[in-house]
Design a protein around this motif. Sequence first.
Motif, short mmCIF file in Angstrom:
data_model
loop_
_atom_site.label_atom_id
_atom_site.label_comp_id
_atom_site.label_asym_id
_atom_site.label_seq_id
_atom_site.Cartn_x
_atom_site.Cartn_y
_atom_site.Cartn_z
N SER B 259 3.18 69.16 8.02
CA SER B 259 3.73 69.79 9.22
C SER B 259 2.82 70.90 9.73
O SER B 259 2.87 71.23 10.91
N GLY B 260 1.99 71.49 8.86
CA GLY B 260 1.12 72.59 9.28
C GLY B 260 0.27 72.25 10.49
O GLY B 260 0.35 72.90 11.53
N SER B 261 -0.52 71.19 10.37
CA SER B 261 -1.44 70.87 11.46
C SER B 261 -0.67 70.37 12.68
O SER B 261 -1.05 70.66 13.82
N LEU B 262 0.42 69.65 12.42
CA LEU B 262 1.21 69.12 13.54
C LEU B 262 1.86 70.26 14.32
O LEU B 262 1.92 70.23 15.55
N LEU B 263 2.32 71.29 13.60
CA LEU B 263 2.94 72.43 14.26
C LEU B 263 1.93 73.16 15.14
O LEU B 263 2.22 73.51 16.28
N ARG B 264 0.74 73.34 14.60
CA ARG B 264 -0.31 74.02 15.39
C ARG B 264 -0.63 73.23 16.65
O ARG B 264 -0.82 73.80 17.73
N LEU B 265 -0.68 71.90 16.51
CA LEU B 265 -1.01 71.08 17.66
C LEU B 265 0.11 71.14 18.71
O LEU B 265 -0.16 71.31 19.90
N THR B 266 1.37 71.02 18.24
CA THR B 266 2.49 71.07 19.17
C THR B 266 2.46 72.39 19.94
O THR B 266 2.63 72.42 21.16
N ARG B 267 2.21 73.48 19.22
CA ARG B 267 2.18 74.79 19.85
C ARG B 267 1.08 74.86 20.90
O ARG B 267 1.31 75.27 22.04
N ALA B 268 -0.12 74.40 20.51
CA ALA B 268 -1.25 74.48 21.45
C ALA B 268 -0.97 73.64 22.69
O ALA B 268 -1.24 74.08 23.82
N GLN B 269 -0.40 72.45 22.50
CA GLN B 269 -0.12 71.59 23.64
C GLN B 269 0.93 72.20 24.55
O GLN B 269 0.82 72.14 25.77
N MET B 270 1.95 72.78 23.93
CA MET B 270 3.00 73.42 24.72
C MET B 270 2.43 74.55 25.56
O MET B 270 2.73 74.67 26.74
N LEU B 271 1.59 75.38 24.95
CA LEU B 271 1.01 76.51 25.67
C LEU B 271 0.20 76.01 26.86
O LEU B 271 0.26 76.57 27.96
N GLU B 272 -0.54 74.95 26.62
CA GLU B 272 -1.36 74.36 27.69
C GLU B 272 -0.47 73.93 28.85
O GLU B 272 -0.73 74.24 30.01
N VAL B 273 0.60 73.20 28.51
CA VAL B 273 1.47 72.66 29.55
C VAL B 273 2.22 73.79 30.27
O VAL B 273 2.37 73.76 31.49
N LEU B 274 2.65 74.80 29.53
CA LEU B 274 3.44 75.88 30.14
C LEU B 274 2.64 76.65 31.19
O LEU B 274 3.22 77.34 32.01
N ARG B 275 1.32 76.53 31.14
CA ARG B 275 0.50 77.22 32.13
C ARG B 275 0.35 76.42 33.42
O ARG B 275 -0.23 76.92 34.38
N GLN B 276 0.82 75.17 33.41
CA GLN B 276 0.56 74.30 34.55
C GLN B 276 1.39 74.70 35.77
O GLN B 276 2.45 75.32 35.65
N ASP B 277 0.91 74.27 36.92
CA ASP B 277 1.60 74.61 38.17
C ASP B 277 2.98 73.99 38.25
O ASP B 277 3.91 74.61 38.75
N TYR B 278 3.11 72.76 37.77
CA TYR B 278 4.41 72.11 37.95
C TYR B 278 5.51 72.79 37.15
O TYR B 278 6.68 72.70 37.50
N ILE B 279 5.12 73.51 36.09
CA ILE B 279 6.12 74.28 35.36
C ILE B 279 6.58 75.46 36.22
O ILE B 279 7.77 75.76 36.32
N ARG B 280 5.58 76.08 36.90
CA ARG B 280 5.94 77.20 37.76
C ARG B 280 6.85 76.71 38.90
O ARG B 280 7.84 77.35 39.24
N THR B 281 6.50 75.53 39.43
CA THR B 281 7.33 74.97 40.50
C THR B 281 8.76 74.75 40.00
O THR B 281 9.74 75.10 40.67
N ALA B 282 8.85 74.18 38.79
CA ALA B 282 10.17 73.88 38.24
C ALA B 282 10.98 75.16 38.08
O ALA B 282 12.17 75.22 38.41
N ARG B 283 10.29 76.20 37.59
CA ARG B 283 11.00 77.47 37.43
C ARG B 283 11.39 78.04 38.79
O ARG B 283 12.48 78.58 38.97
N ALA B 284 10.45 77.90 39.76
CA ALA B 284 10.68 78.50 41.08
C ALA B 284 11.87 77.86 41.77
O ALA B 284 12.61 78.52 42.49
N LYS B 285 12.07 76.55 41.52
CA LYS B 285 13.20 75.93 42.22
C LYS B 285 14.51 76.21 41.48
O LYS B 285 15.55 75.66 41.83
N GLY B 286 14.46 77.09 40.48
CA GLY B 286 15.68 77.62 39.89
C GLY B 286 16.26 76.86 38.74
O GLY B 286 17.42 77.04 38.39
#
Lengths: 331, 380
Positions: B259-286
């Motif tokens: 689980s160690g390496s998988l956890l690190r990967l999941t975290r890194a991927q999540m951080l990458e995605v959370l920075r994307q514009d469509y996440i901001r859009t999703a948040r912006a539309k409430g």
Amino acid sequence: MAAIDASQAQDFGWRVERPAPVRALRAISHFVRAKPMGAFGALMLILIVVVAVLSPWIARYSYDQVNLSAALTGPSSAHWFGTDQNGRDIYSRLVYGCQITAMVGLGTVVLVTVLALVVGVGSGYFGGKTDFVVQRLVDIWLSFPAIFLILTLVAVLTTTSGSGFFGLGRGPAVGPNPQDGPWFWYTFPRTTIVTLALGLVLAGGTSRVIRGAVLGVRANAYVEAAEVVGASHLRIILRHVLPNIMPIVIVMATLQLGTAILAEATISFLGVGITNFPTWGQMLSGRTRDLAENHLYMALFPGFAIFLAVFGFNMLGDALRDVLDPRLRRS
Amino acid sequence: MAQYIVRRIILMIPTLVGVSLLVTALLRLLPADAVDILVAGGEVQGGQAAFKELADQRLAADGKDPAKASLTDRARAENAVIDQELKKEGIDPAQAKDSQRQAAKNTVSLNAYKDAIRQRLGLDKNYIQQWASWAGDALRGDLGKSVLGGRDVSAELKRRIPVSMELGIVAMLVSIGIAVPFGVLSAVNQDGWMDYALRGFAIAMLAIPSFFMATIIIALAARWYSYSFPVRYLDLWANPAQNLQLVLVPAVILGVGLSGSLLRLTRAQMLEVLRQDYIRTARAKGLTSRRVISSHAMRNALIPVVTVIGLQVPVLVGGSLVLEAIFGIPGVAQYLFVSIANRDFPAIIGVNMVVAVMIVVVNLLVDVSYALLDPRVKFA
């Protein structure tokens, strides 16, 4: 024109070159402050090498001194980490075990780096059909679980009677005591087969990472420029490709150090590999598992030694990756 | 897409041929005297059988049926075999002492036994012939017979593969069960105390040897709860309770380690995605934070995670080696380990080959699934 002194230079906002040792010290102190865990890893590496080099003097008993009347005693002033079922001093055996860790670890990293550079740079630089064929061979290389292949190779190479596989993996029966001569004279031959197997097996993955980096460098305009002015392949590889992939090579080497030590401990634990000298993995194997119920210290000390070493090297690798090549951060 | 898959399958063939060439070459790597080591321990039994075989050949050559030959005929044939060896050594059979006759009998049976082993391993042929006959048999599902006890390697593997699969699947479930939720949690709380704790856990898991963890767990279970693990392995369907008692702990150790390496990967991927514009859009539309994370971020972040789960199969198989050995689970990895200890080469080769085939197939599935899951991936 009169030379401008440092304070004047600073007034102009110029960077002042300080003497090399000062710059090195500053770089180190910066690294320690920015990456404390990485610094811890570097400290572990230095500690293991120093303890290995000085092991005959640091150890308090010989590594195989049997003392049945003191068998299975817990940590005490006579035996800091206690004794095993034969009354051998666990602290001293751990200290001698550093020799194997250092030799196998560093030897494997050297072998892996050289092999991976030859295969990775060759494949990535020449590209085309060479690359295709080499990469299919690397596919084969990577089609086994590493530990299976390592175990099989070690077993095959040690299946010998008499002289051994080209005389590898044996070593003189005596030593290492300070008066016998330098310890590595006795320890090195015993580690050769394990190092060879680890190096051959672990180089596959690294070679692929290096190939990827070389492909990236190859696409740069300066490589093309060097080709246009008629630089030889060797010159381009040495002057343009290698310096640019060095950060990746250093990071991979550090990370491989942890992998190699863990793999060596695993095969030692399984009773294959180095058997005529204490190693950390071996100290956890055999009867230790049954005896640990009442003598937990027997398993704790060697286990923690492996953990700290591997943990430290992983941290060092991560820290170096952040410092040397920020592009690699999220891989 | 179909073209890509066909191309990948065709590329698999040279890989598998190469793998089998490499694996069978292991026998050739052996120093010449290694057959002596293979013989060791089985000399008496194997020698007797080999000597009987020689006598049978002699009887057959004299035109008698070995199965029905009288005791006198058999004794005569055996004597003829011994006489031949004595002559080879330059001793006159008529004047040989009993001890010399006995020595000659021993030599001839041992040599015949060694030849039989060489022949069985294919070492009497050249490398290509040896490989071809091995590969031909392997394609028919016959991986040869074990040197010790003569059991069928493929039958043995057929019995052991489900055992290893059970261990692997449980371990994988444990690993995903830890890594995905905690990886997401770690990324969502980036740089918070939970993030630091989880990252520390992940890094520690990468460095703790599984055999150390297993040793400590066995020791503490015995010490605190006087609990000892079952010694005998029982089939999952025959006795689920006892089977799980034995398999669960090693599977959890294996899964937690992975689980160690998988956890690190999941975290890194999540951080990458959370920075994307469509996440901001999703948040912006409430949308609620929970909804943004579960239906916008996680679905995109987990695509590479799926492929890494596939890539962990070799690590899983490798990791099960130690745990099967410690807990006495009769899986594939333990078979390899026992075979290595006995220098049982047909079995060693068989196991390595089967595992390599499995990994090559899994790699193909991973690539295809990646392409199916992520429409952005183009086929090269």
